[in-house]
Scaffold this active site. Sequence first.
Site, PDB file in Angstrom:
ATOM      1  CG  ASP A  13       3.990  30.536  -1.495  1.00 25.71           C
ATOM      2  OD1 ASP A  13       3.273  29.871  -0.734  1.00 25.71           O
ATOM      3  OD2 ASP A  13       3.628  31.625  -2.005  1.00 25.71           O
ATOM      4  N   GLY A  15       8.287  25.733  -0.273  1.00 25.65           N
ATOM      5  CA  GLY A  15       8.182  24.270  -0.429  1.00 25.65           C
ATOM      6  C   GLY A  15       8.146  23.583   0.930  1.00 25.65           C
ATOM      7  CE  LYS A  16       6.015  27.736   4.722  1.00 31.12           C
ATOM      8  NZ  LYS A  16       6.236  28.612   3.551  1.00 31.12           N
ATOM      9  CB  ALA A  39      -0.444  28.360   5.387  1.00 35.32           C
ATOM     10  N   GLY A  40      -0.721  27.995   2.188  1.00 35.41           N
ATOM     11  CA  GLY A  40      -1.112  27.023   1.179  1.00 35.41           C
ATOM     12  C   GLY A  40       0.082  26.124   0.950  1.00 35.41           C
ATOM     13  CG  HIS A  41       1.906  24.516   3.673  1.00 35.45           C
ATOM     14  ND1 HIS A  41       2.141  24.301   4.999  1.00 35.45           N
ATOM     15  CD2 HIS A  41       2.159  25.825   3.474  1.00 35.45           C
ATOM     16  CE1 HIS A  41       2.493  25.431   5.582  1.00 35.45           C
ATOM     17  NE2 HIS A  41       2.506  26.377   4.677  1.00 35.45           N
ATOM     18  CB  THR A 130      -4.668  35.238   1.919  1.00 36.92           C
ATOM     19  OG1 THR A 130      -4.911  35.320   3.331  1.00 36.92           O
ATOM     20  CG2 THR A 130      -3.191  34.983   1.673  1.00 36.92           C
ATOM     21  CD  GLN A 225       1.756  32.550   6.992  1.00 34.01           C
ATOM     22  OE1 GLN A 225       1.930  32.387   8.189  1.00 34.01           O
ATOM     23  NE2 GLN A 225       0.749  31.993   6.366  1.00 34.01           N
ATOM     24  N   GLY A 303      -4.471  31.638  -5.928  1.00 32.86           N
ATOM     25  CA  GLY A 303      -4.270  31.485  -7.366  1.00 32.86           C
ATOM     26  C   GLY A 303      -3.590  32.668  -8.032  1.00 32.86           C
ATOM     27  CG  ASP A 334      13.056  21.204 -10.232  1.00 32.89           C
ATOM     28  OD1 ASP A 334      13.163  21.470  -9.014  1.00 32.89           O
ATOM     29  OD2 ASP A 334      11.956  21.240 -10.838  1.00 32.89           O
ATOM     30  N   GLY A 416      12.381  18.398  -7.415  1.00 34.69           N
ATOM     31  CA  GLY A 416      11.081  18.178  -8.037  1.00 34.69           C
ATOM     32  C   GLY A 416      10.030  18.135  -6.941  1.00 34.69           C
TER      33      GLY A 416
HETATM   34  P1  GDP Z   1       4.886  26.184   0.938  1.00 29.59           P
HETATM   35  O1  GDP Z   1       3.824  27.206   1.146  1.00 29.59           O
HETATM   36  O2  GDP Z   1       6.204  26.605   1.461  1.00 29.59           O
HETATM   37  O3  GDP Z   1       4.490  24.807   1.410  1.00 29.59           O
HETATM   38  O4  GDP Z   1       5.071  26.062  -0.643  1.00 29.59           O
HETATM   39  P2  GDP Z   1       3.873  25.915  -1.716  1.00 29.59           P
HETATM   40  O5  GDP Z   1       3.343  24.535  -1.608  1.00 29.59           O
HETATM   41  O6  GDP Z   1       2.923  27.049  -1.619  1.00 29.59           O
HETATM   42  O7  GDP Z   1       4.678  26.151  -3.058  1.00 29.59           O
HETATM   43  C1  GDP Z   1       5.692  25.297  -3.464  1.00 29.59           C
HETATM   44  C2  GDP Z   1       5.277  24.632  -4.804  1.00 29.59           C
HETATM   45  O8  GDP Z   1       6.422  24.060  -5.407  1.00 29.59           O
HETATM   46  C3  GDP Z   1       4.304  23.485  -4.630  1.00 29.59           C
HETATM   47  O9  GDP Z   1       3.467  23.453  -5.749  1.00 29.59           O
HETATM   48  C4  GDP Z   1       5.189  22.244  -4.596  1.00 29.59           C
HETATM   49  O10 GDP Z   1       4.530  21.066  -5.069  1.00 29.59           O
HETATM   50  C5  GDP Z   1       6.293  22.653  -5.535  1.00 29.59           C
HETATM   51  N1  GDP Z   1       7.625  22.117  -5.213  1.00 29.59           N
HETATM   52  C6  GDP Z   1       8.175  21.863  -3.991  1.00 29.59           C
HETATM   53  N2  GDP Z   1       9.463  21.490  -4.124  1.00 29.59           N
HETATM   54  C7  GDP Z   1       9.717  21.500  -5.449  1.00 29.59           C
HETATM   55  C8  GDP Z   1      10.895  21.248  -6.228  1.00 29.59           C
HETATM   56  O11 GDP Z   1      11.969  20.932  -5.723  1.00 29.59           O
HETATM   57  N3  GDP Z   1      10.784  21.400  -7.579  1.00 29.59           N
HETATM   58  C9  GDP Z   1       9.622  21.762  -8.193  1.00 29.59           C
HETATM   59  N4  GDP Z   1       9.627  21.893  -9.510  1.00 29.59           N
HETATM   60  N5  GDP Z   1       8.498  22.022  -7.486  1.00 29.59           N
HETATM   61  C10 GDP Z   1       8.561  21.886  -6.148  1.00 29.59           C
HETATM   62  P1  IMO Z   2       2.704  29.769   2.956  1.00 30.52           P
HETATM   63  O1  IMO Z   2       2.585  29.094   4.308  1.00 30.52           O
HETATM   64  C1  IMO Z   2       3.028  33.410   0.615  1.00 30.52           C
HETATM   65  C2  IMO Z   2       1.154  37.010   2.264  1.00 30.52           C
HETATM   66  C3  IMO Z   2      -0.026  37.560   1.501  1.00 30.52           C
HETATM   67  C4  IMO Z   2       0.162  39.036   1.786  1.00 30.52           C
HETATM   68  C5  IMO Z   2       0.652  39.049   3.229  1.00 30.52           C
HETATM   69  C6  IMO Z   2      -0.424  39.315   4.254  1.00 30.52           C
HETATM   70  O2  IMO Z   2       1.967  29.077   1.874  1.00 30.52           O
HETATM   71  O3  IMO Z   2       4.122  30.045   2.645  1.00 30.52           O
HETATM   72  P2  IMO Z   2      -2.390  37.794   5.205  1.00 30.52           P
HETATM   73  O4  IMO Z   2      -3.539  37.149   4.511  1.00 30.52           O
HETATM   74  O5  IMO Z   2      -1.481  36.833   5.906  1.00 30.52           O
HETATM   75  O6  IMO Z   2      -2.795  38.928   6.100  1.00 30.52           O
HETATM   76  O7  IMO Z   2      -1.530  38.481   4.017  1.00 30.52           O
HETATM   77  O8  IMO Z   2       1.219  37.761   3.456  1.00 30.52           O
HETATM   78  N1  IMO Z   2       1.049  35.578   2.647  1.00 30.52           N
HETATM   79  C7  IMO Z   2       1.693  34.596   2.041  1.00 30.52           C
HETATM   80  N2  IMO Z   2       2.508  34.600   0.965  1.00 30.52           N
HETATM   81  N3  IMO Z   2       2.809  32.260   1.272  1.00 30.52           N
HETATM   82  C8  IMO Z   2       2.023  32.244   2.377  1.00 30.52           C
HETATM   83  O9  IMO Z   2       1.899  31.146   3.157  1.00 30.52           O
HETATM   84  C9  IMO Z   2       1.387  33.441   2.781  1.00 30.52           C
HETATM   85  N4  IMO Z   2       0.547  33.762   3.788  1.00 30.52           N
HETATM   86  C10 IMO Z   2       0.359  35.093   3.700  1.00 30.52           C
HETATM   87  O10 IMO Z   2       0.055  37.269   0.130  1.00 30.52           O
HETATM   88  O11 IMO Z   2       1.186  39.570   0.975  1.00 30.52           O
HETATM   89 MG    MG Z   3       2.395  28.224   0.077  1.00 29.93          MG
END
Ligand code: GDP
Ligand code: IMO
Ligand code: MG
Length: 429
Positions: A13, A15-16, A39-41, A130, A225, A303, A334, A416
């Site tokens: 998480d 911000g990939k 993953a949740g991007h 997850t 991850q 969530g 930010d 942002g």
């Molecule tokens: P990922 O799993 O690495 O792709 O990251 P996630 O998407 O799960 O979580 C990052 C969250 O931060 C998302 O809701 C993005 O829209 C948000 N985000 C990414 N870059 C920024 C930033 O620079 N500032 C803010 N405020 N939010 C950001």
């Molecule tokens: P992104 O790509 C954050 C965490 C789970 C748990 C552990 C094992 O969005 O960064 P799993 O379901 O993979 O067997 O769970 O890994 N986890 C993540 N945490 N971002 C993720 O992906 C994750 N994918 C798995 O919360 O602790």
């Molecule tokens: Mg994520």
Amino acid sequence: MTNVAIIGTQWGDEGKGKVVDLLSEGADLVVRFQGGNNAGHTLVVGDQSYALHTVPSGILRPGKVSVIASGVVVDPEDLIVEIRALVKRGVTISPANLKISEKAHMIMPYHRLLDVARENAAGSQRLGTTGRGIGPAYEDKAARVGLRLLDLRSPDVFIQKVERALQEKNCLFENLYKVPSLKAETVAARVLALRDDLLPYLTDVTSYLRAAGEQGLNILFEGAQGVQLDVDHGTYPYVTSSNPTTGSVAVGTGLAPKRLENVLGLVKAYTSRVGEGPFPTELKDEVGDQIRERGREYGTTTGRPRRCGWLDAVVVRAAVKLCGIDHLAITKLDVLSGLGELKIASHYELDGEKLLWPPASLLDLARVKLVYRSSPGFDEDIKTARKLTDLPKGARAYLDLVEELVGCPPALVSVGPERDETIILNRYF
Ligand code: GDP
Ligand code: IMO
Ligand code: MG
């Protein structure tokens, strides 16, 4: 022509998704190489927000090809739901712009069931997965009873393979976890029903990527991850079941390691973690709550509220070394505005010894003393900054401290969630 791997340096998480979506403007191909729909991007484009799980984050850019390589575990039912939802929102997805490796293993309904049953039975020992069946799917791959997407081509053999895979699992379901066992024919029929939807996407991805490299196309490899969730190098056993470290780019695509040219390490300006497991810089106080609310730190996939804390340079430094990271992309700067004095863990101490990377033993990790450096912080809204010189002194001082402690310069600073809310220092494409 070049290629860049985007690697999460923390617990995911970082911000990939945002950074891949941004950089994919100059890329021809975006490739997922490990992980699955755990993953949740999240991508924000104008007033629209997209949460992607298995589909690569280049999909929103017309003319780019998204690739799911063989190191990814694919939940066929969930992938079709994801594709349909995106198409409904006007995103173009067809076999012309989405290629899926025929060698990728499938997450089957019994993998999800096993993941959830195990977690429920584990009580306080649970990992906080997850629940998507990721671990059981990778287990079956290693145990050589997995089903690959190419198995969809031969329904008769498919059913036999499901029967084989279910032998041990049904025993666990009935006797250990006390949940109803599954019928091979029912499971097979459910997945085979998606044959016509999935088969057109299947590709020999390794040859496809090799040819793309030879043609001089720009390739972005999208990690899922983060390094601390790596099954070999993370906070084992509180990890995922794949390797989010750079080596997976080669293993998960079939491209030779020496073909990889640039590695961009994604660093959130603070730290978050979802699920159980150690988190040395965690803040279980008001500051942690403030970071969670300002950064909207709630899981994209489940969530769940994310645990939040200060940036840990020990963790990021380890990622830089393990992954051969050339530059950092520092995100969510930010979010730190208005928090007062900011802290970064510079190193740990254990029994009087200075540790620059995390110890492998969780027993040792639980005993480390954290040594912090402070930075004065800043109060300004920095979302409109597009150059380093647009940033207030306190924000620049924080970035300088990160670079000093981690030993790696930034190529990008995100201020942002939107594409243009970014300071770009080094463009790869
Ligand atoms: P990922 O799993 O690495 O792709 O990251 P996630 O998407 O799960 O979580 C990052 C969250 O931060 C998302 O809701 C993005 O829209 C948000 N985000 C990414 N870059 C920024 C930033 O620079 N500032 C803010 N405020 N939010 C950001
Ligand atoms: P992104 O790509 C954050 C965490 C789970 C748990 C552990 C094992 O969005 O960064 P799993 O379901 O993979 O067997 O769970 O890994 N986890 C993540 N945490 N971002 C993720 O992906 C994750 N994918 C798995 O919360 O602790
Ligand atoms: Mg994520």
